[in-house]
Scaffold this motif. Sequence first.
Motif, PDB file in Angstrom:
ATOM      1  N   GLU A  97      -4.205  18.261  43.032  1.00 37.14           N
ATOM      2  CA  GLU A  97      -5.304  19.097  42.451  1.00 37.14           C
ATOM      3  C   GLU A  97      -4.375  20.488  42.192  1.00 37.14           C
ATOM      4  OE1 GLU A  97      -6.062  17.035  44.573  1.00 37.14           O
ATOM      5  OE2 GLU A  97      -7.525  15.795  43.967  1.00 37.14           O
ATOM      6  N   CYS A  98      -3.575  20.712  43.456  1.00 35.93           N
ATOM      7  CA  CYS A  98      -2.915  21.969  43.495  1.00 35.93           C
ATOM      8  C   CYS A  98      -1.926  21.984  42.295  1.00 35.93           C
ATOM      9  CB  CYS A  98      -2.381  22.439  44.866  1.00 35.93           C
ATOM     10  SG  CYS A  98      -3.624  22.976  46.056  1.00 35.93           S
ATOM     11  N   CYS A  99      -1.362  20.821  42.110  1.00 35.83           N
ATOM     12  CA  CYS A  99      -0.195  20.829  41.118  1.00 35.83           C
ATOM     13  C   CYS A  99      -0.954  20.796  39.707  1.00 35.83           C
ATOM     14  CB  CYS A  99       0.519  19.291  41.181  1.00 35.83           C
ATOM     15  SG  CYS A  99       1.854  19.634  42.542  1.00 35.83           S
ATOM     16  N   LYS A 100      -1.925  20.497  39.754  1.00 32.61           N
ATOM     17  CA  LYS A 100      -2.581  20.349  38.447  1.00 32.61           C
ATOM     18  C   LYS A 100      -3.164  22.126  38.263  1.00 32.61           C
ATOM     19  CE  LYS A 100      -6.744  19.029  35.660  1.00 32.61           C
ATOM     20  NZ  LYS A 100      -7.924  17.796  35.734  1.00 32.61           N
ATOM     21  N   HIS A 101      -3.547  22.560  39.175  1.00 31.31           N
ATOM     22  CA  HIS A 101      -3.914  24.052  38.922  1.00 31.31           C
ATOM     23  C   HIS A 101      -2.769  25.049  38.849  1.00 31.31           C
ATOM     24  CE1 HIS A 101      -4.926  28.080  40.394  1.00 31.31           C
ATOM     25  NE2 HIS A 101      -6.262  27.852  39.980  1.00 31.31           N
ATOM     26  N   LEU A 102      -1.543  24.489  39.372  1.00 33.70           N
ATOM     27  CA  LEU A 102      -0.222  25.388  39.166  1.00 33.70           C
ATOM     28  C   LEU A 102       0.161  25.219  37.762  1.00 33.70           C
ATOM     29  CD1 LEU A 102       2.399  26.829  40.238  1.00 33.70           C
ATOM     30  CD2 LEU A 102       3.306  24.622  41.194  1.00 33.70           C
ATOM     31  N   ALA A 103       0.253  24.169  36.909  1.00 31.33           N
ATOM     32  CA  ALA A 103       0.542  23.878  35.752  1.00 31.33           C
ATOM     33  C   ALA A 103      -0.057  24.683  34.823  1.00 31.33           C
ATOM     34  CB  ALA A 103       0.229  22.260  35.359  1.00 31.33           C
ATOM     35  N   LYS A 104      -1.314  25.306  35.105  1.00 31.96           N
ATOM     36  CA  LYS A 104      -2.161  26.151  34.062  1.00 31.96           C
ATOM     37  C   LYS A 104      -1.990  27.677  34.747  1.00 31.96           C
ATOM     38  CE  LYS A 104      -5.685  23.676  34.635  1.00 31.96           C
ATOM     39  NZ  LYS A 104      -7.012  23.140  34.624  1.00 31.96           N
ATOM     40  N   ASN A 105      -1.373  27.769  35.600  1.00 26.19           N
ATOM     41  CA  ASN A 105      -1.301  29.137  36.778  1.00 26.19           C
ATOM     42  C   ASN A 105      -0.296  30.094  35.816  1.00 26.19           C
ATOM     43  OD1 ASN A 105      -1.829  31.399  38.099  1.00 26.19           O
ATOM     44  ND2 ASN A 105      -1.937  29.895  39.957  1.00 26.19           N
ATOM     45  N   ALA A 106      -1.022  31.122  35.179  1.00 24.21           N
ATOM     46  CA  ALA A 106       0.001  31.976  34.320  1.00 24.21           C
ATOM     47  C   ALA A 106       0.846  33.071  35.226  1.00 24.21           C
ATOM     48  CB  ALA A 106      -0.924  32.634  33.371  1.00 24.21           C
ATOM     49  N   LYS A 107       0.163  32.934  36.542  1.00 24.46           N
ATOM     50  CA  LYS A 107       0.771  34.204  37.717  1.00 24.46           C
ATOM     51  C   LYS A 107       2.086  33.611  38.032  1.00 24.46           C
ATOM     52  CE  LYS A 107      -2.934  34.197  40.137  1.00 24.46           C
ATOM     53  NZ  LYS A 107      -3.882  33.440  39.451  1.00 24.46           N
ATOM     54  N   PHE A 108       2.204  32.337  37.922  1.00 20.58           N
ATOM     55  CA  PHE A 108       3.612  31.808  38.562  1.00 20.58           C
ATOM     56  C   PHE A 108       4.707  31.546  37.418  1.00 20.58           C
ATOM     57  CE2 PHE A 108       0.799  30.701  41.724  1.00 20.58           C
ATOM     58  CZ  PHE A 108       1.394  30.488  42.902  1.00 20.58           C
ATOM     59  N   PRO A 109       5.945  31.852  37.696  1.00 19.50           N
ATOM     60  CA  PRO A 109       6.790  31.690  36.544  1.00 19.50           C
ATOM     61  C   PRO A 109       7.122  30.291  36.230  1.00 19.50           C
ATOM     62  CG  PRO A 109       7.814  32.882  38.772  1.00 19.50           C
ATOM     63  CD  PRO A 109       6.490  32.347  39.005  1.00 19.50           C
ATOM     64  N   SER A 110       7.833  30.036  35.088  1.00 17.37           N
ATOM     65  CA  SER A 110       7.672  28.715  34.350  1.00 17.37           C
ATOM     66  C   SER A 110       8.774  28.010  35.291  1.00 17.37           C
ATOM     67  CB  SER A 110       8.355  28.939  32.957  1.00 17.37           C
ATOM     68  OG  SER A 110       7.558  29.870  32.366  1.00 17.37           O
ATOM     69  N   ARG A 111       9.638  28.546  35.770  1.00 16.05           N
ATOM     70  CA  ARG A 111      10.735  27.749  36.377  1.00 16.05           C
ATOM     71  C   ARG A 111       9.926  27.042  37.806  1.00 16.05           C
ATOM     72  NH1 ARG A 111      15.508  31.940  37.481  1.00 16.05           N
ATOM     73  NH2 ARG A 111      13.564  33.313  37.302  1.00 16.05           N
ATOM     74  N   ILE A 112       9.076  27.812  38.321  1.00 15.96           N
ATOM     75  CA  ILE A 112       8.125  27.408  39.413  1.00 15.96           C
ATOM     76  C   ILE A 112       7.458  25.774  39.050  1.00 15.96           C
ATOM     77  CG2 ILE A 112       6.471  27.622  41.047  1.00 15.96           C
ATOM     78  CD1 ILE A 112       9.194  28.737  41.921  1.00 15.96           C
ATOM     79  N   THR A 113       6.954  25.992  37.838  1.00 15.39           N
ATOM     80  CA  THR A 113       6.130  24.944  37.146  1.00 15.39           C
ATOM     81  C   THR A 113       7.080  23.832  37.071  1.00 15.39           C
ATOM     82  OG1 THR A 113       4.731  26.661  36.105  1.00 15.39           O
ATOM     83  CG2 THR A 113       4.519  24.251  35.236  1.00 15.39           C
ATOM     84  N   ILE A 114       8.096  24.203  36.552  1.00 14.52           N
ATOM     85  CA  ILE A 114       9.289  22.992  36.312  1.00 14.52           C
ATOM     86  C   ILE A 114       9.420  22.361  37.776  1.00 14.52           C
ATOM     87  CG2 ILE A 114      11.521  22.382  35.482  1.00 14.52           C
ATOM     88  CD1 ILE A 114      11.312  24.886  33.453  1.00 14.52           C
TER      89      ILE A 114
END
Length: 546
Positions: free
Chosen positions: A425-442
Amino acid sequence: MLMGRRPSLWISVCCCCCWPGSLVPSYLLLKEILSSFSCKLSKLFNNPSANSSAKALKVIFHDFPGGPEGFELFARFCYKNGDLQITPSNTPLLHCIAHFMEMSKATLSSSPCLINSTRKSLEMIQFWTWSDTVNSLKQCQELSAISGSSAVLGKILDSLLARIAAISDASPSDSPESSALRFSCDTRSTVSVKTGNSRSWWFEDLVLLDPRMIEKVIKGMLSRKIEHGTISRFLFYYLKSRLSNAALYEKKKKATEVTIELLNCLDVNSVSCKRLFGILRVSSSLKISRACRSTLEAMIGAQIDQASLDNLLIPSSTLIDSIYDVNLILRFLKSFLDIVGKELVARLKRVGRLMDLYLAEVAPDSCLKPAKFVALIASLPDAARDCHDAIYRAIDMYLEVHSQLSDEEKMKICCCINYEKLSSECCKHLAKNAKFPSRITIQALVSQHSKLRSLLQDTNNIKSTQKSPLKGKQCEDGEQIILYAKKLDLSIENEKLKAHLQGMHWRVMELEKVCKKMQTQMTSIMKSRKYPATSSGSRSLPRLCS
């Protein structure tokens, strides 16, 4: 003024123990009578220069034990030829007077010896009442700087400690009339015993002792192996009483410092963590010594796992760097890890849960610097947390408030997350979270990809062991997930990347459903074929499938 028979020579004795400029009492006495009991005066009066003076001899004592009242006792003893009633209430003072005036032996064989009289009184100390013993101890603390006080103090202190030890060793059901408890019939302590609080009735009687005497009492208790829990409760009671009265600032400070040092001598499990936080809050206004404050912080840190969130929310003294005193919490955690280390996992995880709550409280603080926030997250080892969802949520709040941070600063903060310990659930939220840098999403995607590989491998192992007919379907789903992940081009624009990530998470959810279905089917197959359970067959599915 004490009058005797008409003297051939009068002397005036002044006891200068009063403030400068105040009226000092004087006494006109016969030197022959006084010198027959005091070797100190006898040597003085036998001095040729003293005898050659035609005027009345004047002697000044600047630190006579007990001041004017003490000198009157001395004079009465001499004028009554030793016929003075010696009681527990005046024994300590008379004993010190005897040493001060060198009355260990009389100058005349027929004169009584005061030091012998006080020693006889001390030999009967076992028959003194409890209140007599306590009052004598209070008198000793006023005479502590006088020669001869240590001997009488030692005897009185031993007697008092023996009585407390007898109570501590007694059963709570013992009656106050028992031999161990029957010390006095005229003290309020007896009433306390009758109410059932038989092990702490003496608390109230000792709170009037000064910190120096309390230090002697507690060290005596420790040497007698009195229960540390009882000593701890008394020290907290003592400090509360000293702080609640109208004592001067310096006296309150001294009482606090002595209490902290004595608590540090006790077993850590006997000292209440909650009450230590109470002392910490009070000590801030008293400005206790740095060494004493460090001792207090180390004691709290050693049992920080017993604290609550409210205990940790201590306001910062400056309110510039942060609302709450983050540096203090970091010192607590350092003390905890120095003592506990990584071996006591249960205690470590309790602190981890506590710190997750604390992070949620301090994350919205706009004054909290990124370096301090990172230090809080990284203060505990990875073993302290089974899940990093709370850390992710705290970072999410922190980035919401600190939107002006650069990507590099955000990366330093986000590196504290263990993505393998994030829920789907948190990973899914992170994927759409614009506050986090793109590299963190990767990084989150790669971590989840690794979890999927491990999941598929474990599932294949289970099915190959059980020879399940679902092998083809599993391989197809697994290959689809892996191929889907391989098709991701990490160099594409952020929007496309987020779309891929979202699709990836949908596939994760689908796989979880498949795994649950497979688990049900395999259970049915095992029951129908009645295969014997093997070590690999009894292995449970990973958490992602459960």
